[in-house]
Design an enzyme around this catalytic site. Structure first.
Site, PDB file in Angstrom:
ATOM      1  CB  SER A   7      -0.905   0.019   1.228  1.00 59.09           C
ATOM      2  OG  SER A   7      -1.569   1.263   1.314  1.00 59.09           O
ATOM      3  CG  HIS A  32      -3.805  -1.592  -2.190  1.00 61.00           C
ATOM      4  ND1 HIS A  32      -4.783  -2.404  -2.730  1.00 61.00           N
ATOM      5  CD2 HIS A  32      -4.435  -0.800  -1.282  1.00 61.00           C
ATOM      6  CE1 HIS A  32      -5.947  -2.123  -2.163  1.00 61.00           C
ATOM      7  NE2 HIS A  32      -5.764  -1.152  -1.279  1.00 61.00           N
ATOM      8  CG  ASP A  34      -5.626   2.230   0.233  1.00 60.64           C
ATOM      9  OD1 ASP A  34      -6.534   1.451  -0.099  1.00 60.64           O
ATOM     10  OD2 ASP A  34      -4.653   1.884   0.928  1.00 60.64           O
ATOM     11  CG  MET A  36      -8.963   6.889   1.544  1.00 59.48           C
ATOM     12  SD  MET A  36      -8.332   6.839   3.240  1.00 59.48           S
ATOM     13  CE  MET A  36      -7.243   5.406   3.146  1.00 59.48           C
ATOM     14  CG  HIS A  65      -9.498   0.080  -1.880  1.00 59.01           C
ATOM     15  ND1 HIS A  65      -9.071  -0.151  -0.586  1.00 59.01           N
ATOM     16  CD2 HIS A  65     -10.855   0.109  -1.835  1.00 59.01           C
ATOM     17  CE1 HIS A  65     -10.128  -0.252   0.202  1.00 59.01           C
ATOM     18  NE2 HIS A  65     -11.218  -0.086  -0.531  1.00 59.01           N
ATOM     19  CG  MET A  67     -11.682   3.033   0.620  1.00 62.88           C
ATOM     20  SD  MET A  67     -10.511   2.992   2.006  1.00 62.88           S
ATOM     21  CE  MET A  67      -8.970   2.972   1.090  1.00 62.88           C
ATOM     22  CG  MET A 138     -12.123  -2.994   3.572  1.00 63.70           C
ATOM     23  SD  MET A 138     -10.499  -2.538   2.897  1.00 63.70           S
ATOM     24  CE  MET A 138      -9.815  -1.568   4.255  1.00 63.70           C
ATOM     25  CG  ASP A 176      -6.241  -2.799   2.526  1.00 67.67           C
ATOM     26  OD1 ASP A 176      -5.298  -2.649   3.323  1.00 67.67           O
ATOM     27  OD2 ASP A 176      -6.665  -1.870   1.806  1.00 67.67           O
TER      28      ASP A 176
END
Length: 216
Positions: A7, A32, A34, A36, A65, A67, A138, A176
């Site tokens: 990540s 990875h 993330d 957000m 990913h 979010m 998750m 994750d």
């Protein structure tokens, strides 16, 4: 054999290209990312412009990913930016829009995936499993790195592996949250074949050994 997906939340933001190159040099195949938005989760990280900047400087698989709320608004931008896998949360929109978003991602040549939060049951993503190349469970509450691994997610993980084996056996099953040398083994025993590790990987003194252990 498992795949480690480090990540980038835990990398050195002032030296990201160096860290991406180091990931490849120690044997990583994925990264990875993330995303957000400060609404779906209580934190803000990156946008599709970062994925766009990453794509020319690394040939590692970009595991993105989302979010974010209503990902259908932004899925095309992330696909065109260079994501290889693009995962969306089942909790982020209506069932109709979740289906539409997964179909859109596939139509743009990117591999779609679905994500489930800790409090959401496995059954919530059952309608989408056949459309996915990646399912992400998750093992912490999404929003921040460095949280403690939630071992009580393992029955859900095992259940999803069984569900996938029936309807989509080639689909990856990813975890994750709080993954390290110890918890990774628990995840693999319960069916995971992709492991997201942030702080445990980037703080490791011997990253090549870390990759080898997790991918065994």
């Amino acid at each position: 054999m498992a795949i480690l997906s480090p990540s980038i939340l835990s990398c050195d933001y002032m030296n990201m290209q160096r860290d991406f190159e180091n990931c490849k040099n120690v044997g990583c195949k994925w990264l990875h990312v993330d995303i957000m938005d400060g609404h779906f989760v209580p934190n803000i990280t990156f946008g599709y412009s970062l994925v766009q900047a990453m794509r020319p400087i690394t040939d590692l698989v970009l595991d993105v990913h989302l979010m974010i709320d209503t990902p259908i608004k932004y899925a095309e931008a992330f696909c065109k930016a260079g994501a290889d896998y693009l995962t969306i949360h089942v909790e982020s929109d209506t069932p109709e829009n979740i289906h539409r978003t997964l179909d859109l991602i596939r139509s743009l040549g990117v591999k779609p995936g679905i994500v489930v939060k800790p409090k959401t049951p496995a059954e919530a993503i059952a309608p989408y499993l056949e459309k996915c190349d990646l399912v992400l469970v998750m093992t912490v509450e999404p929003g921040f790195g460095g949280q403690k691994f939630m071992a009580d997610m393992m029955p859900k993980l095992k259940q999803l592996r069984q569900m996938l084996d029936e309807v989509n056996p080639t689909c990856h099953l990813e975890v994750d949250g709080g993954v390290d040398m110890v918890t990774a083994e628990i995840c693999k025993e319960n069916g995971a074949d992709v492991l997201v590790a942030g702080s445990a990987f980037f703080r490791s003194q011997d990253k090549a050994a870390f990759v080898k252990a997790l991918e065994a």
